[in-house]
Design an enzyme around this catalytic site. Structure first.
Site, short mmCIF file in Angstrom:
data_model
loop_
_atom_site.label_atom_id
_atom_site.label_comp_id
_atom_site.label_asym_id
_atom_site.label_seq_id
_atom_site.Cartn_x
_atom_site.Cartn_y
_atom_site.Cartn_z
N HIS A 1 0.85 -1.23 0.22
CA HIS A 1 0.00 0.08 0.06
C HIS A 1 0.98 1.19 0.05
O HIS A 1 1.93 1.23 0.71
CB HIS A 1 -0.87 0.07 1.20
N ASP B 1 -7.97 -5.35 -0.59
CA ASP B 1 -8.32 -6.17 -1.59
C ASP B 1 -7.95 -7.72 -1.34
O ASP B 1 -8.22 -8.57 -2.17
CB ASP B 1 -7.70 -5.87 -2.71
N1 ACO Z 1 3.87 -7.58 -4.90
C1 ACO Z 1 5.25 -7.54 -4.82
N2 ACO Z 1 6.09 -6.62 -4.44
C2 ACO Z 1 5.46 -5.51 -4.23
C3 ACO Z 1 4.10 -5.26 -4.01
C4 ACO Z 1 3.39 -6.61 -4.23
N3 ACO Z 1 1.99 -6.43 -4.19
N4 ACO Z 1 3.73 -4.07 -3.60
C5 ACO Z 1 5.14 -3.45 -3.39
N5 ACO Z 1 5.94 -4.27 -3.95
C6 ACO Z 1 7.20 -3.89 -3.76
C7 ACO Z 1 7.97 -3.31 -5.25
O1 ACO Z 1 8.05 -4.31 -6.26
C8 ACO Z 1 9.08 -2.48 -4.63
O2 ACO Z 1 10.12 -3.07 -4.46
P1 ACO Z 1 11.33 -2.57 -5.01
O3 ACO Z 1 11.58 -1.41 -4.23
O4 ACO Z 1 12.52 -3.83 -4.47
O5 ACO Z 1 11.45 -2.33 -6.28
C9 ACO Z 1 8.25 -1.91 -3.38
O6 ACO Z 1 7.61 -2.71 -2.89
C10 ACO Z 1 7.63 -0.54 -3.43
O7 ACO Z 1 6.55 -0.69 -4.52
P2 ACO Z 1 6.01 0.42 -5.47
O8 ACO Z 1 5.17 -0.25 -6.43
O9 ACO Z 1 6.92 1.56 -5.76
O10 ACO Z 1 4.85 0.93 -4.24
P3 ACO Z 1 3.89 2.00 -4.56
O11 ACO Z 1 3.60 2.77 -3.30
O12 ACO Z 1 3.80 2.98 -5.76
O13 ACO Z 1 2.40 0.83 -4.91
C11 ACO Z 1 0.59 -0.59 -4.86
C12 ACO Z 1 1.35 0.70 -4.05
C13 ACO Z 1 0.45 -0.09 -6.17
C14 ACO Z 1 -0.60 -0.75 -3.85
C15 ACO Z 1 1.38 -1.75 -4.84
O14 ACO Z 1 1.90 -2.18 -3.41
C16 ACO Z 1 0.80 -2.61 -5.46
O15 ACO Z 1 1.01 -2.81 -7.02
N6 ACO Z 1 0.17 -3.82 -5.08
C17 ACO Z 1 -0.54 -4.71 -5.55
C18 ACO Z 1 -1.85 -4.46 -6.17
C19 ACO Z 1 -2.80 -3.95 -5.34
O16 ACO Z 1 -3.06 -4.80 -4.35
N7 ACO Z 1 -3.58 -2.76 -5.24
C20 ACO Z 1 -4.74 -2.54 -4.28
C21 ACO Z 1 -4.27 -1.22 -3.31
S1 ACO Z 1 -5.43 -0.96 -2.13
C22 ACO Z 1 -6.76 -0.11 -3.00
O17 ACO Z 1 -6.26 0.57 -3.93
C23 ACO Z 1 -8.10 -0.57 -2.71
#
Ligand code: ACO
Length: 374
Positions: free
Chosen positions: A260, A311
């Site tokens: 998140h 989610d």
């Molecule tokens: N699975 C694997 N790795 C992850 C995940 C995940 N779900 N979420 C974050 N990471 C890792 C990334 O690979 C990254 O690692 P790195 O720094 O080694 O490259 C680090 O954590 C940071 O990730 P970002 O994508 O930069 O984080 P951001 O804050 O931009 O993204 C998000 C947040 C979009 C929710 C992300 O965690 C994600 O894609 N989650 C999966 C989708 C999801 O469940 N979305 C629902 C969110 S809640 C909502 O909207 C209702």
């Protein structure tokens, strides 16, 4: 990109708001100061809608009038049903909702009035009509006639009734009501921000909500719970979950339902949805979904230090109730309309156009070459 630019506006505060507070370190979520942990026990979705829009809990009289107004506004114009029937059957429900909300504007008697009073009237109609729209499409795409709303049922129970044609059990209705409470608002998430950007041009509620639905549709936002259930379907049974998820992590896959932008701990909504999904599963004789997700959660948390978000378990609860996976994101919208409308009202009350800048990194001396010479 200079260091000053925060990719994805991470941690950038763009305005004040009195609607919703998130403590990402402690895992707390408050609506107008009230903790969601209390609201899921003591409140109903309709009451939370009132709280978000009017800023305070209602008296009994105020709540009764509000519930009555919502229940009385559920019917869709017949011509709107006609529009739905003319859409290709393969249209995904989120597209139908986006199209339907935009079309509802044309039938709304307050379409041209952006006063607070008119926006509140439109908000009541939209919050009441969106469940009817989503349920109607489910029926139409299966070749069935839409089920007329039942004004004696609460919003959550009535939605489940219109979807399947059968009155839900008490546990199903309660689960759905709690899911709606938990998704009702979440500060400046992507869809709410989209709604506020649209509202800040002094555009109307239906336009703001149409923008928001477009933003919610993406798999990084509202589309994640559908993806979670696709993962569960691939894993198939709890005994396969550990191997499957370890391989996915080794392949550097993004695991839906985790991580998140704001929470550094478990999303406070996830535990409630897990409890309800587990309870429903026990009652329905389906413990596999929650079993799979529990193993996935244990491994992902231990290996990646990222935690379940809202989610992860919501899709399991909906799937156990027999709701198709591509309806999960529209269901999210049926709840988030509460927050979107609250934010549009707040934006209009203290408006300034939202218009940020970009740091230009393209050429500045390009010489135009006529097309015949390129
Ligand atoms: N699975 C694997 N790795 C992850 C995940 C995940 N779900 N979420 C974050 N990471 C890792 C990334 O690979 C990254 O690692 P790195 O720094 O080694 O490259 C680090 O954590 C940071 O990730 P970002 O994508 O930069 O984080 P951001 O804050 O931009 O993204 C998000 C947040 C979009 C929710 C992300 O965690 C994600 O894609 N989650 C999966 C989708 C999801 O469940 N979305 C629902 C969110 S809640 C909502 O909207 C209702």
């Amino acid at each position: 990109m200079t260091d000053l630019i925060k990719a994805g506006l991470e941690d950038v505060v763009i305005s004040t708001s009195e609607i919703c507070f998130i403590d990402g370190q402690q895992g707390r979520l408050l609506y107008r100061g009230y903790d969601i942990d209390d609201l899921v026990v003591h409140s109903t979705f309709e009451e939370v809608v009132y709280l978000l829009w009017y800023g305070a809990l209602p008296t009994r009289k105020e709540l009764d009038a509000h519930v009555k107004a919502l229940a009385a506004s559920r019917r869709l114009p017949a011509r709107l049903i006609g529009i739905l029937k003319n859409l290709p059957r393969k249209t995904v429900p989120m597209e139908v909702l986006r199209t339907g909300v935009s079309a509802l504007s044309a039938f709304d008697p307050d379409e041209r009035d952006n006063s607070r009073e008119a926006t509140l009237r439109k908000a009541i109609r939209l919050a009441a009509q969106m469940p009817t729209l989503v349920a109607a499409w489910e029926r139409i795409r299966r070749g069935k006639e839409p089920v007329a709303p039942n004004p004696r049922l609460g919003l959550a129970a009535n939605f489940l009734y219109m979807l399947s044609g059968r009155k839900p059990t008490e546990l199903e209705a309660k689960t759905f009501d709690v899911a709606l409470i938990l998704h009702a608002d979440h500060e400046y998430n992507a869809s709410t921000f989209a709604a506020r950007v649209t509202a800040a041009t002094l555009s109307d509620l239906h336009s703001a909500v149409t923008s928001a639905i477009g933003a919610l549709k993406g798999p990084l936002h509202g589309g994640a719970n559908e993806q979670v259930m696709l993962m569960v379907d691939q894993i198939k049974e709890p005994a396969r979950a550990e191997t499957w998820i370890r391989k996915a992590l080794a392949d550097k896959a993004r695991i839906m339902g985790f991580g998140h932008r704001v929470y550094r701990v478990e999303d406070p909504r996830a535990k409630h949805l897990r409890r309800l999904a587990a309870e429903l599963g026990r009652q329905a004789g389906n413990t596999a979904y929650v079993g799979i997700l529990d193993t996935v959660a244990r491994v992902v948390t231990a290996e990646k230090h990222i935690y379940p978000n809202v989610d992860l378990y919501s899709g399991a609860a909906y799937a156990i109730m027999g709701i198709p996976a591509d309806q999960f994101t529209p269901i999210f919208a049926l709840s988030r309309i509460a927050g979107w409308a609250a934010h549009v009202l707040e934006q209009h009350a203290h408006n300034r156009l939202i218009r940020p800048r970009a740091e230009y990194t393209g050429p500045t001396q390009a010489t135009y070459v006529p097309i015949s010479q390129r």
